[in-house]
Design a protein around this motif. Structure first.
Motif, PDB file in Angstrom:
ATOM      1  N   UNK A  72       0.992  -0.907  -0.595  1.00 33.37           N
ATOM      2  CA  UNK A  72      -0.074  -0.331   0.232  1.00 33.37           C
ATOM      3  C   UNK A  72       0.543   1.090  -0.206  1.00 33.37           C
ATOM      4  N   UNK A  73       2.280   1.434  -0.037  1.00 29.68           N
ATOM      5  CA  UNK A  73       3.078   2.380  -0.242  1.00 29.68           C
ATOM      6  C   UNK A  73       3.847   2.288   0.650  1.00 29.68           C
ATOM      7  N   UNK A  74       4.730   3.389   0.823  1.00 30.88           N
ATOM      8  CA  UNK A  74       5.715   3.369   1.848  1.00 30.88           C
ATOM      9  C   UNK A  74       6.219   5.025   1.670  1.00 30.88           C
ATOM     10  N   UNK A  75       7.145   4.941   3.178  1.00 33.25           N
ATOM     11  CA  UNK A  75       7.831   6.303   3.325  1.00 33.25           C
ATOM     12  C   UNK A  75       9.197   6.146   3.865  1.00 33.25           C
ATOM     13  N   UNK A  76       9.567   6.925   2.989  1.00 33.17           N
ATOM     14  CA  UNK A  76      10.928   7.142   3.222  1.00 33.17           C
ATOM     15  C   UNK A  76      11.713   7.652   5.814  1.00 33.17           C
ATOM     16  N   UNK A  77      11.750   7.194   6.307  1.00 32.54           N
ATOM     17  CA  UNK A  77      11.942   7.921   7.191  1.00 32.54           C
ATOM     18  C   UNK A  77      13.124   8.796   7.278  1.00 32.54           C
ATOM     19  N   UNK A  78      14.475   8.179   6.780  1.00 31.38           N
ATOM     20  CA  UNK A  78      15.710   8.567   7.437  1.00 31.38           C
ATOM     21  C   UNK A  78      16.360   8.176   6.012  1.00 31.38           C
ATOM     22  N   UNK A  79      17.768   8.815   5.642  1.00 31.75           N
ATOM     23  CA  UNK A  79      18.378   8.576   4.849  1.00 31.75           C
ATOM     24  C   UNK A  79      19.414   8.971   5.352  1.00 31.75           C
ATOM     25  N   UNK A  80      20.361   8.047   6.068  1.00 30.46           N
ATOM     26  CA  UNK A  80      22.311   8.195   5.807  1.00 30.46           C
ATOM     27  C   UNK A  80      22.894   7.580   5.228  1.00 30.46           C
ATOM     28  N   UNK A  81      24.114   8.315   5.233  1.00 29.02           N
ATOM     29  CA  UNK A  81      25.055   7.721   4.114  1.00 29.02           C
ATOM     30  C   UNK A  81      26.259   7.644   5.588  1.00 29.02           C
ATOM     31  N   UNK A  82      26.995   6.606   4.894  1.00 30.67           N
ATOM     32  CA  UNK A  82      28.223   6.227   5.243  1.00 30.67           C
ATOM     33  C   UNK A  82      29.528   5.865   4.394  1.00 30.67           C
ATOM     34  N   UNK A  83      30.782   6.652   5.025  1.00 32.32           N
ATOM     35  CA  UNK A  83      31.701   6.470   3.975  1.00 32.32           C
ATOM     36  C   UNK A  83      31.741   4.959   4.441  1.00 32.32           C
ATOM     37  N   UNK A  84      32.131   4.072   3.547  1.00 28.35           N
ATOM     38  CA  UNK A  84      33.034   3.037   3.236  1.00 28.35           C
ATOM     39  C   UNK A  84      34.102   2.749   3.205  1.00 28.35           C
ATOM     40  N   UNK A  85      34.374   3.411   2.455  1.00 30.98           N
ATOM     41  CA  UNK A  85      36.420   3.183   1.778  1.00 30.98           C
ATOM     42  C   UNK A  85      36.471   4.606   1.114  1.00 30.98           C
ATOM     43  N   UNK A  86      37.907   5.552   1.226  1.00 35.54           N
ATOM     44  CA  UNK A  86      38.509   6.254   0.819  1.00 35.54           C
ATOM     45  C   UNK A  86      39.469   5.491  -0.175  1.00 35.54           C
ATOM     46  N   UNK A  91      35.728   8.725  -2.830  1.00 35.48           N
ATOM     47  CA  UNK A  91      35.229   8.147  -1.687  1.00 35.48           C
ATOM     48  C   UNK A  91      33.945   7.185  -1.987  1.00 35.48           C
ATOM     49  N   UNK A  92      33.881   6.185  -1.966  1.00 34.01           N
ATOM     50  CA  UNK A  92      33.214   5.227  -1.264  1.00 34.01           C
ATOM     51  C   UNK A  92      31.735   5.344  -0.153  1.00 34.01           C
ATOM     52  N   UNK A  93      30.761   5.301  -1.113  1.00 33.29           N
ATOM     53  CA  UNK A  93      29.664   5.497   0.580  1.00 33.29           C
ATOM     54  C   UNK A  93      28.039   4.639   0.293  1.00 33.29           C
ATOM     55  N   UNK A  94      28.159   4.033   1.204  1.00 28.59           N
ATOM     56  CA  UNK A  94      26.504   3.530   1.186  1.00 28.59           C
ATOM     57  C   UNK A  94      25.682   4.255   1.564  1.00 28.59           C
ATOM     58  N   UNK A  95      24.152   4.187   0.955  1.00 33.01           N
ATOM     59  CA  UNK A  95      23.418   5.295   1.224  1.00 33.01           C
ATOM     60  C   UNK A  95      22.101   4.315   2.178  1.00 33.01           C
ATOM     61  N   UNK A  96      21.543   4.356   3.240  1.00 32.88           N
ATOM     62  CA  UNK A  96      21.075   3.851   3.813  1.00 32.88           C
ATOM     63  C   UNK A  96      19.657   4.639   3.976  1.00 32.88           C
ATOM     64  N   UNK A  97      18.393   3.838   3.359  1.00 35.37           N
ATOM     65  CA  UNK A  97      17.010   4.349   3.941  1.00 35.37           C
ATOM     66  C   UNK A  97      16.475   3.434   4.686  1.00 35.37           C
ATOM     67  N   UNK A  98      15.984   4.212   5.230  1.00 37.34           N
ATOM     68  CA  UNK A  98      14.950   3.965   6.433  1.00 37.34           C
ATOM     69  C   UNK A  98      13.601   3.803   6.093  1.00 37.34           C
ATOM     70  N   UNK A  99      12.672   2.864   5.871  1.00 37.69           N
ATOM     71  CA  UNK A  99      11.563   3.018   5.303  1.00 37.69           C
ATOM     72  C   UNK A  99      10.216   2.098   6.123  1.00 37.69           C
ATOM     73  N   UNK A 100       9.377   2.740   6.239  1.00 38.00           N
ATOM     74  CA  UNK A 100       7.469   2.638   6.678  1.00 38.00           C
ATOM     75  C   UNK A 100       6.645   1.906   5.441  1.00 38.00           C
ATOM     76  N   UNK A 101       6.139   0.941   5.592  1.00 36.43           N
ATOM     77  CA  UNK A 101       5.300   0.284   4.838  1.00 36.43           C
ATOM     78  C   UNK A 101       3.536   1.812   5.877  1.00 36.43           C
ATOM     79  N   UNK A 102       3.449   2.128   4.136  1.00 34.26           N
ATOM     80  CA  UNK A 102       1.307   3.074   4.840  1.00 34.26           C
ATOM     81  C   UNK A 102       0.874   1.514   5.127  1.00 34.26           C
TER      82      UNK A 102
END
Length: 103
Positions: A72-86, A91-102
């Motif tokens: 039924x859809x979702x919303x992104x509650x947070x977005x956190x980029x984390x530096x994995x490596x230089x 730079x190499x990052x991993x972006x984590x999106x925190x999701x909640x379903x509607x």
């Protein structure tokens, strides 16, 4: 770990979006939501580039659809980029999106 990250990103860069999608992940967060992780680099798929942010969001939606999560859809509650490596390439990052379903 470092070699695996770089090999995955290099393969994705050479073969395009299909491989980029393969280095993303979607997993339950343990509290009823999900975490979606996608790479970003300073030389490919830039962290703050609107085009690539839209692409990461589209991949998130595809992952949710493929897994049957959040029908039924979702919303992104947070977005956190984390530096994995230089690296010498940038730079190499991993972006984590925190999701909640509607509901």
């Amino acid at each position: 770990m470092r070699l695996a990250i770089m090999a995955s990103l290099a393969l994705a860069a050479l073969t395009g979006c299909a491989s980029y999608f393969s280095v993303t992940s979607l997993e339950p967060d343990g509290s009823g939501g999900y975490r979606f992780k996608a790479p970003a680099t300073s030389y490919e798929w830039p962290l703050d580039d609107p085009r690539w942010e839209a692409e990461r969001r589209a991949m998130l939606q595809r992952r949710l659809q493929m897994s049957g999560a959040c029908p039924t859809g979702y919303r992104v509650t947070d977005r956190q980029p984390v530096l994995a490596e230089q690296t010498t390439l940038g730079d190499v990052w991993f972006v984590t999106y925190f999701i909640r379903c509607n509901a």
